[in-house]
Scaffold this motif. Structure first.
Motif, PDB file in Angstrom:
ATOM      1  N   ALA A 275     -33.151  74.862  57.091  1.00 15.38           N
ATOM      2  CA  ALA A 275     -34.644  74.914  57.719  1.00 15.38           C
ATOM      3  C   ALA A 275     -35.507  73.881  56.979  1.00 15.38           C
ATOM      4  O   ALA A 275     -36.679  74.091  57.347  1.00 15.38           O
ATOM      5  CB  ALA A 275     -34.923  76.603  57.985  1.00 15.38           C
TER       6      ALA A 275
ATOM      7  N   MET B 101     -36.853  74.670  54.011  1.00 15.71           N
ATOM      8  CA  MET B 101     -37.774  75.428  53.524  1.00 15.71           C
ATOM      9  C   MET B 101     -37.400  75.674  51.986  1.00 15.71           C
ATOM     10  O   MET B 101     -36.284  75.763  51.636  1.00 15.71           O
ATOM     11  CB  MET B 101     -37.837  76.835  54.087  1.00 15.71           C
ATOM     12  CG  MET B 101     -38.179  76.713  55.454  1.00 15.71           C
ATOM     13  SD  MET B 101     -38.032  78.288  56.474  1.00 15.71           S
ATOM     14  CE  MET B 101     -39.164  79.354  55.646  1.00 15.71           C
TER      15      MET B 101
ATOM     16  N   ARG C 234     -36.289  74.652  64.208  1.00 11.69           N
ATOM     17  CA  ARG C 234     -37.114  75.544  64.758  1.00 11.69           C
ATOM     18  C   ARG C 234     -36.387  76.955  64.775  1.00 11.69           C
ATOM     19  O   ARG C 234     -37.214  77.997  64.221  1.00 11.69           O
ATOM     20  CB  ARG C 234     -37.836  75.240  66.132  1.00 11.69           C
ATOM     21  CG  ARG C 234     -38.666  73.952  65.941  1.00 11.69           C
ATOM     22  CD  ARG C 234     -39.463  73.711  67.124  1.00 11.69           C
ATOM     23  NE  ARG C 234     -38.914  73.975  68.297  1.00 11.69           N
ATOM     24  CZ  ARG C 234     -38.451  73.123  69.289  1.00 11.69           C
ATOM     25  NH1 ARG C 234     -38.357  71.829  68.742  1.00 11.69           N
ATOM     26  NH2 ARG C 234     -37.953  73.342  70.420  1.00 11.69           N
TER      27      ARG C 234
ATOM     28  N   GLU D  96     -44.223  73.277  64.245  1.00  6.29           N
ATOM     29  CA  GLU D  96     -42.773  73.092  64.130  1.00  6.29           C
ATOM     30  C   GLU D  96     -42.236  72.730  65.457  1.00  6.29           C
ATOM     31  O   GLU D  96     -41.183  71.892  65.443  1.00  6.29           O
ATOM     32  CB  GLU D  96     -42.117  74.647  63.811  1.00  6.29           C
ATOM     33  CG  GLU D  96     -42.341  75.051  62.238  1.00  6.29           C
ATOM     34  CD  GLU D  96     -41.719  76.415  62.137  1.00  6.29           C
ATOM     35  OE1 GLU D  96     -41.131  77.138  63.105  1.00  6.29           O
ATOM     36  OE2 GLU D  96     -41.839  76.889  60.899  1.00  6.29           O
TER      37      GLU D  96
ATOM     38  N   ARG E 191     -36.114  78.270  61.072  1.00  3.44           N
ATOM     39  CA  ARG E 191     -37.403  78.779  60.577  1.00  3.44           C
ATOM     40  C   ARG E 191     -37.707  80.132  61.256  1.00  3.44           C
ATOM     41  O   ARG E 191     -38.332  80.719  60.442  1.00  3.44           O
ATOM     42  CB  ARG E 191     -38.400  77.747  60.694  1.00  3.44           C
ATOM     43  CG  ARG E 191     -37.848  76.378  60.009  1.00  3.44           C
ATOM     44  CD  ARG E 191     -38.718  75.160  60.087  1.00  3.44           C
ATOM     45  NE  ARG E 191     -40.055  75.569  59.415  1.00  3.44           N
ATOM     46  CZ  ARG E 191     -40.341  75.019  58.393  1.00  3.44           C
ATOM     47  NH1 ARG E 191     -39.435  74.239  57.539  1.00  3.44           N
ATOM     48  NH2 ARG E 191     -41.505  75.157  57.896  1.00  3.44           N
TER      49      ARG E 191
ATOM     50  N   ASN F 162     -43.068  80.353  51.622  1.00  8.39           N
ATOM     51  CA  ASN F 162     -41.575  80.593  52.222  1.00  8.39           C
ATOM     52  C   ASN F 162     -41.203  82.001  51.430  1.00  8.39           C
ATOM     53  O   ASN F 162     -39.954  82.010  50.865  1.00  8.39           O
ATOM     54  CB  ASN F 162     -40.723  79.544  52.193  1.00  8.39           C
ATOM     55  CG  ASN F 162     -41.426  78.301  52.764  1.00  8.39           C
ATOM     56  OD1 ASN F 162     -42.020  78.601  53.910  1.00  8.39           O
ATOM     57  ND2 ASN F 162     -41.191  77.148  52.144  1.00  8.39           N
TER      58      ASN F 162
END
Length: 247
Positions: free
Chosen positions: A232, A234, A157, A148, A160, A241
């Motif tokens: 993020a 994700m 970053r 990341e 996350r 995740n």
């Protein structure tokens, strides 16, 4: 230091920690070994560079794992909570301690001599397997932070990282999900390889988007979980995740 009489109930162990991963018999055996002691805030349990002869199993509180360079620069590598084991690497391979571990508040830990811990692993293959899986998780965590640091900007970053910490330690609160771990902006910066000023700006931007709440000096609450995951980059449906269990 003073002795404390009892350990938490089995149901209180956070998931994904070493103790929580153990089968019932192996867990009971482990929690009968060694001596439980309590330490004040700021106490150094392990010092980087020293030989490792004992293992700690945290039964209450949390600790921070910090490593120093030859020039004296310190970086926060990880946070460990009740149910986690620390000091195991040096006992397993006979090397010096690779980091310093200090308590974040009053912390109780079960202290096991190295040979006792090794004997326990030999008698309980399931515990040895759980420790191997745990080490793999630690490596994946470290690798993910490195990836990341080169693939995303500091704001992503940070998002996350907040999600990763909440997934492991988070607690449901009326405002959303509390990270469950008190971290300063400097410490958050250490974990994402960013300066304190950069973290300050990123937190302010996330707060302005309505994704997080800054509550006090060391507390962050995720107020919009789906929104933060989208920010993020994700996928909430991906098994890689998992959302915070407390949400």
């Amino acid at each position: 230091m003073r002795r404390v009489p009892a350990s938490p109930k089995v149901s209180s162990w956070p998931s994904d920690t070493f103790v929580a991963r153990l089968p019932t018999e192996a867990r009971r055996t482990l929690l009968d070994l060694g001596t439980v002691r309590t330490y004040p805030a700021g106490h150094t349990l392990i010092r980087q560079g020293e030989p490792g002869s004992v293992v700690f199993v945290i039964v209450h509180g949390l600790v921070k794992v910090i490593a120093s360079t030859e020039h004296g620069t310190e970086s926060l590598l990880a946070v460990r909570v009740r149910g986690d084991v620390i000091g195991d690497m040096a006992v397993l391979d006979g090397s010096a301690r690779s980091a310093t571990v200090t308590t974040c508040g009053v912390t109780s830990a079960r202290l096991l001599k190295g040979e006792v811990f090794l004997g326990y692993l030999r008698r309980h293959p399931s515990a040895a397997l759980a420790l191997s899986v745990l080490m793999g998780d630690r490596l994946r965590w470290a690798n993910q932070r490195r990836l990341e640091s080169t693939g995303y900007g500091s704001d992503v970053r940070l998002a996350r990282l907040l999600l990763a910490v909440a997934a492991r330690h988070g607690n449901r609160v009326p405002e959303g999900v509390d990270l469950g771990v008190p971290l300063t902006q400097v410490e958050l910066g250490d974990l994402i390889c960013a300066k304190e000023s950069t973290v300050h700006k990123a937190l302010r931007d996330l707060a302005e988007r309505g994704l997080v709440l800054r509550v006090g000096h060391r507390r962050v609450v995720i107020s919009d979980l789906p929104g933060l995951m989208a920010f993020a980059d994700m996928d909430p449906l991906s098994p890689n995740n998992p959302p915070p269990k407390a949400y």
